[in-house]
Write a protein that holds these residues in place. Structure first.
Motif, PDB file in Angstrom:
ATOM      1  N   ILE A  28      54.439  71.553  -5.305  1.00  0.00           N
ATOM      2  CA  ILE A  28      55.154  71.311  -6.650  1.00  0.00           C
ATOM      3  C   ILE A  28      55.779  69.881  -6.487  1.00  0.00           C
ATOM      4  O   ILE A  28      55.675  69.066  -7.470  1.00  0.00           O
ATOM      5  N   SER A  29      56.440  69.881  -5.515  1.00  0.00           N
ATOM      6  CA  SER A  29      57.597  68.652  -5.360  1.00  0.00           C
ATOM      7  C   SER A  29      56.750  67.362  -4.931  1.00  0.00           C
ATOM      8  O   SER A  29      56.792  66.383  -5.510  1.00  0.00           O
ATOM      9  N   ALA A  79      53.459  83.100  -8.876  1.00  0.00           N
ATOM     10  CA  ALA A  79      53.980  81.786  -8.187  1.00  0.00           C
ATOM     11  C   ALA A  79      53.574  80.584  -9.200  1.00  0.00           C
ATOM     12  O   ALA A  79      53.771  79.553  -8.512  1.00  0.00           O
ATOM     13  N   THR A  80      52.880  81.113 -10.189  1.00  0.00           N
ATOM     14  CA  THR A  80      52.573  79.825 -11.253  1.00  0.00           C
ATOM     15  C   THR A  80      52.904  80.039 -12.574  1.00  0.00           C
ATOM     16  O   THR A  80      53.762  81.207 -12.726  1.00  0.00           O
ATOM     17  N   ARG A  81      52.870  79.075 -13.417  1.00  0.00           N
ATOM     18  CA  ARG A  81      53.213  79.284 -14.894  1.00  0.00           C
ATOM     19  C   ARG A  81      51.806  79.348 -15.664  1.00  0.00           C
ATOM     20  O   ARG A  81      51.948  78.816 -16.800  1.00  0.00           O
ATOM     21  N   SER A  94      68.273  74.722  -5.185  1.00  0.00           N
ATOM     22  CA  SER A  94      67.172  75.317  -5.380  1.00  0.00           C
ATOM     23  C   SER A  94      66.104  74.616  -4.525  1.00  0.00           C
ATOM     24  O   SER A  94      66.134  73.730  -4.028  1.00  0.00           O
ATOM     25  N   ARG A  95      65.014  75.608  -4.277  1.00  0.00           N
ATOM     26  CA  ARG A  95      63.759  75.204  -3.419  1.00  0.00           C
ATOM     27  C   ARG A  95      62.720  75.391  -4.235  1.00  0.00           C
ATOM     28  O   ARG A  95      62.526  76.240  -5.217  1.00  0.00           O
ATOM     29  N   CYS A  96      61.538  74.581  -4.035  1.00  0.00           N
ATOM     30  CA  CYS A  96      60.294  74.782  -4.559  1.00  0.00           C
ATOM     31  C   CYS A  96      59.025  74.529  -3.515  1.00  0.00           C
ATOM     32  O   CYS A  96      59.501  73.632  -2.570  1.00  0.00           O
ATOM     33  N   PRO A  97      58.148  74.892  -3.357  1.00  0.00           N
ATOM     34  CA  PRO A  97      57.047  74.376  -2.428  1.00  0.00           C
ATOM     35  C   PRO A  97      56.607  73.068  -2.683  1.00  0.00           C
ATOM     36  O   PRO A  97      56.706  72.449  -3.611  1.00  0.00           O
ATOM     37  N   THR A  98      55.741  72.642  -1.530  1.00  0.00           N
ATOM     38  CA  THR A  98      55.709  71.130  -1.474  1.00  0.00           C
ATOM     39  C   THR A  98      54.489  70.602  -2.643  1.00  0.00           C
ATOM     40  O   THR A  98      54.467  69.687  -3.095  1.00  0.00           O
TER      41      THR A  98
END
Length: 322
Positions: free
Chosen positions: A207-208, A146-148, A201-205
Motif C-alpha cells: 500500500i505504502s 485486507a482490501t477495499r 497507524s501502519r499499513c503493508p508495503t
C-alpha cells in the motif's frame, strides 16, 4: 298419485342430504389434514434454513437508501478506486428519505469532511471470493478483508469526502469515487478525535510502496485544443439551456480542473490486472459530460481525445430518467 310419492321423495332428499353432509365433512377433514401437513412442512423447511445459516438473523434488518448520488463519474470504467485520488471530482447527494430533508442536514456544514456509506449497485452477478488480486499487486492474492474491493459478502462501501457546501436538502462534496446513481444509505461527519487513530497507524508495503508505479501523462495537441473549446460549470458563456442539454460540464469548473482530473485518474492506472498485462492499451472513459480516449504504452500515457460523444449523452439521458 302425487300424494303417494311425496313422502318417498322427501325421504330420498333427506338421504341425499345426509350423504352430502357426510362427504363434505370428510372433505373438510381431508383439507384440514392437508393444510396441517403443508404448515408442518413449511415449519420444517424454515427450521432447516435457520440451522444451516449462521447469519440468518441479518435477514431481519432492513436497509433504506437516503438518496442517490449525482457524480461526475458516469461508469465504473475510469472511476478512481479511492476518494483521495482525484480532489476535483465532484458530486452531490439530495436527501429523499425525509419529508423535510433540510432538517436532517442542520449543522452538518460545520464539518469539513463526511463519510458516505453506500452500496456497490453495479457488482452484477460477480460472486465474492475469500482471496482476490488487488490491482496494486499485479496478480498477487490477499484476503478480501485486507482490501477495499467492491466485491464483498455484503456490497457496502464507504468513502471519506470533502464537504463543500450544504444547500437545503443537498450535500455538495468533492474528492469522490462514487459513480452516478449510487444508492447512499448513510452520511456521517468525520470527527478527527474519534476517526483518527490515537497511535501511529501502519499499513503493508504494497500500500505504502506499491510495485506498480504511477504513469506519466501527456496531452496531444488535439486533446489540448478540445479541452480549451469546452464550456465549464462556472463559465459565464454557458447558458442554462446548454447545461441542461449537456453542452457544458456539470461539475468541473475550468480547463485546469479537467486536465488535472484526467491526469489524476490516469496516473493512478485505472486498468484491471488483465489489461495491465497488455503492452499497449487504448481505452476510453467518461468524466462529467466528456469522453476521454487514451493510449497507454508501458509507463507513458497519451491523451488522444477529450470530447462530447453520443455515448456520454445517452448515459446522461438514461440517468436522468431513473
Amino acid at each position: 298419485m302425487a300424494t303417494v310419492q311425496a313422502p318417498h321423495l322427501y325421504q330420498t332428499i333427506q338421504q341425499d342430504t345426509a350423504l352430502l353432509r357426510q362427504s363434505f365433512n370428510k372433505l373438510k377433514f381431508d383439507v384440514q389434514e392437508l393444510l396441517g401437513g403443508i404448515s408442518q412442512s413449511l415449519l420444517d423447511v424454515k427450521k432447516i434454513i435457520l440451522q444451516a445459516s449462521d447469519d440468518s438473523l441479518s435477514d431481519n434488518y432492513e436497509i433504506k437508501t437516503i438518496g442517490k448520488f449525482k457524480s461526475c463519474f458516469l461508469t465504473k470504467n475510469g472511476t478512481p478506486r479511492q476518494p483521495s485520488i482525484c480532489p476535483y471530482a465532484r458530486g452531490s447527494l439530495t436527501i429523499t428519505c425525509f419529508n423535510n430533508p433540510e432538517h436532517s442536514l442542520q449543522s452538518l456544514q460545520q464539518f469539513s469532511h463526511v463519510w458516505l456509506i453506500f452500496l456497490f449497485h453495479e457488482n452484477g452477478s460477480f460472486k465474492p471470493k475469500a482471496k482476490i488480486s488487488p490491482p496494486r499487486l499485479n496478480g498477487k492474492k490477499v484476503g478480501v478483508f485486507a482490501t477495499r474491493s467492491p466485491h464483498r459478502p455484503n456490497n457496502v462501501g464507504m468513502s471519506l469526502v470533502k464537504l463543500d457546501s450544504v444547500q437545503n436538502g443537498t450535500l455538495h462534496v468533492s474528492g469522490v469515487d462514487l459513480i452516478d446513481g449510487t444508492p447512499v444509505i448513510d452520511v456521517k461527519p468525520y470527527i478527527e478525535d474519534y476517526d483518527k487513530p490515537p497511535d501511529v497507524s501502519r499499513c503493508p508495503t504494497w500500500i505504502s510502496s506499491p510495485p506498480s508505479k504511477p504513469l506519466t501523462v501527456q496531452f496531444s495537441p488535439d486533446a489540448t485544443k478540445q479541452i480549451s473549446e469546452l464550456e465549464y460549470s462556472d463559465s459565464t458563456l454557458g447558458s442554462d439551456r446548454k447545461r441542461k442539454n449537456n453542452k457544458s460540464l456539470r461539475f468541473l469548473k475550468n480547463e485546469f480542473e479537467l486536465r488535472q482530473s484526467i491526469e489524476d485518474i490516469i496516473s493512478a492506472d485505472p486498468r484491471s490486472v488483465y489489461r495491465k498485462k497488455q503492452s499497449n492499451t487504448i481505452f476510453s472513459f467518461p468524466i462529467d459530460t466528456v469522453d476521454v480516449k487514451v493510449e497507454i504504452r508501458d509507463q507513458a500515457v497519451d491523451v488522444l481525445e477529450v470530447c462530447q460523444t453520443d455515448f456520454v449523452r445517452n448515459i446522461l439521458k438514461r440517468n436522468r430518467q431513473t
